[in-house]
Design a protein around this motif. Structure first.
Motif, PDB file in Angstrom:
ATOM      1  N   THR A  73      -7.070  18.837   1.582  1.00 20.06           N
ATOM      2  CA  THR A  73      -7.706  17.528   1.647  1.00 20.06           C
ATOM      3  C   THR A  73      -6.890  16.530   0.831  1.00 20.06           C
TER       4      THR A  73
ATOM      5  N   ILE B 293     -16.958  17.180   0.947  1.00 19.08           N
ATOM      6  CA  ILE B 293     -15.811  18.091   1.030  1.00 19.08           C
ATOM      7  C   ILE B 293     -16.273  19.493   0.653  1.00 19.08           C
TER       8      ILE B 293
ATOM      9  N   SER C 136     -12.318  22.225   4.187  1.00 17.31           N
ATOM     10  CA  SER C 136     -10.931  22.424   3.767  1.00 17.31           C
ATOM     11  C   SER C 136     -10.729  23.859   3.308  1.00 17.31           C
TER      12      SER C 136
ATOM     13  N   ILE D 233     -15.695  17.232   5.507  1.00 17.65           N
ATOM     14  CA  ILE D 233     -14.390  17.870   5.615  1.00 17.65           C
ATOM     15  C   ILE D 233     -14.539  19.316   5.168  1.00 17.65           C
TER      16      ILE D 233
END
Length: 364
Positions: free
Chosen positions: A45, A95, A63, A61
């Motif tokens: 990321t 994230i 990751s 996201i």
């Protein structure tokens, strides 16, 4: 759908309980109770990754590598890590990092490498210690079948390729409740003898809450007698690295060429090529110098990994070939693996594969 639904799916595949102690996995930024607009899957990321997520209208996201690895004392935008965290918070983007939890999955990072190499008869290179626990409890004979079934449904009693496994011992239990007790069998302040089954089942440690919840919900006694112990048995499907065999043995030079083509390696650093065919292959994505002894003990002909230092190559000692194919190169297919898994789990939802290369190393 909420972010938590994606997290639950990921952790069914790669439970965080099996991530390495040094790692920082799970939800790093964001609120798990937010509605998901889209998921972007990436290896790393970076700021450009966030720009991609914004352009694709993804507010989660997933990751492989964690952007926050060690503690952050300030978030001023001075470093690339701080800038990523700032931007994620500003744009309300969550994230989640899976890293070594997926490294230690039997169908994770190293399984993907083995698949690319067409390896057969796959097995874990370094089984993780302390992954299995054992539950012992004592239940009236008449209630044993119901309790056993509930524990099986919670995931207890699964060993490798077998499930519904238990060991049962018939015996006699005694108990006497005080004046405040409410026994399901017998009367308060009266000694009770009861025919009981001692029930023994193993389970994977990440299932402990589910298993104990099932125990308490389905055991008839007011006070449940039970023991949980850590066992030293190795779990054949939890651990890092992978061993496998090629369909046919091939010369070292030909195998190195095959690896370069498969992983798009500009260069491979390796120890001396031994004059014997390659058949048994050990792999470990990312930094894998620590597992050189495991590869040797497994009688691998070659060990593919990354981040080997100068003196690491001496450890080959003519017993196998050590090959450093590059950190990014060894893990490059991981984001495709995660993307495919999530697409299968959420078929009618936007799961986007990042098109950005996050390899920080360039070759000239």
């Amino acid at each position: 759908m909420k972010i938590q639904a994606v997290i639950t799916a990921l952790e069914e595949w790669a439970p965080l309980a099996y991530a390495e102690d040094f790692d920082n996995v799970g939800l790093l930024v964001g609120d798990k109770n937010k509605e998901v607009t889209g998921v972007l899957v990436t290896l790393d990321t970076l700021e450009e990754t966030l720009n991609e997520a914004i352009a694709q209208q993804c507010n989660l996201i997933v990751s492989f590598h964690p952007i926050i690895f060690s503690g952050l004392k300030k978030i001023t935008g001075k470093t690339y890590v701080e800038r990523v965290v700032q931007k994620a918070i500003k744009h309300d983007i969550a994230i989640y990092a899976i890293h070594t939890a997926l490294d230690n999955s039997f169908t994770g990072v190293n399984a993907k490498i083995a698949e690319k190499l067409k390896l057969e008869q796959q097995q874990i290179l370094v089984p993780q210690a302390k992954t299995i626990k054992k539950l012992t409890t004592y239940v009236p004979k008449a209630a044993a079948n119901n309790l056993r079934k509930a524990l099986f449904e919670a995931g207890a009693g699964a060993i490798g390729n077998y499930d519904n496994c238990s060991f049962n011992i018939l015996g006699e239990g005694t108990f006497k409740g005080n004046e405040k007790s409410n026994p399901s069998i017998g009367e308060p302040e009266v000694l009770q003898n009861e025919t009981e089954i001692q029930l023994n089942l193993v389970y994977e440690k990440h299932l402990e809450n589910k298993v104990l919840t099932a125990l308490f919900a389905n055991h008839p006694y007011e006070e449940v007698a039970f023991e949980v112990v850590q066992v030293e048995n190795k779990h054949q499907h939890i651990g890092i690295g992978m061993l496998g065999t090629l369909p046919e043995a091939i010369p070292p030079e030909k195998f190195i060429t095959f690896v370069k083509q498969t992983f798009n390696c500009r260069i491979i650093r390796h120890s001396e090529l031994l004059q014997k065919p390659i058949k048994k292959v050990a792999v470990l994505g990312g930094s894998g110098a620590f597992a050189i002894p495991n590869a040797i003990a497994a009688n691998a002909d070659i060990y593919l990994t990354a981040d080997l230092k100068y003196h690491d190559f001496y450890k080959a000692e003519g017993k196998l070939i050590l090959a450093d194919i590059g950190h990014y190169e060894s893990e490059q297919f991981t984001k495709n693996l995660i993307h495919s898994y999530l697409k299968e789990k959420f078929r009618n939802f936007a799961i986007v594969l990042s098109e950005k290369s996050t390899n920080p190393i360039q070759y000239s």
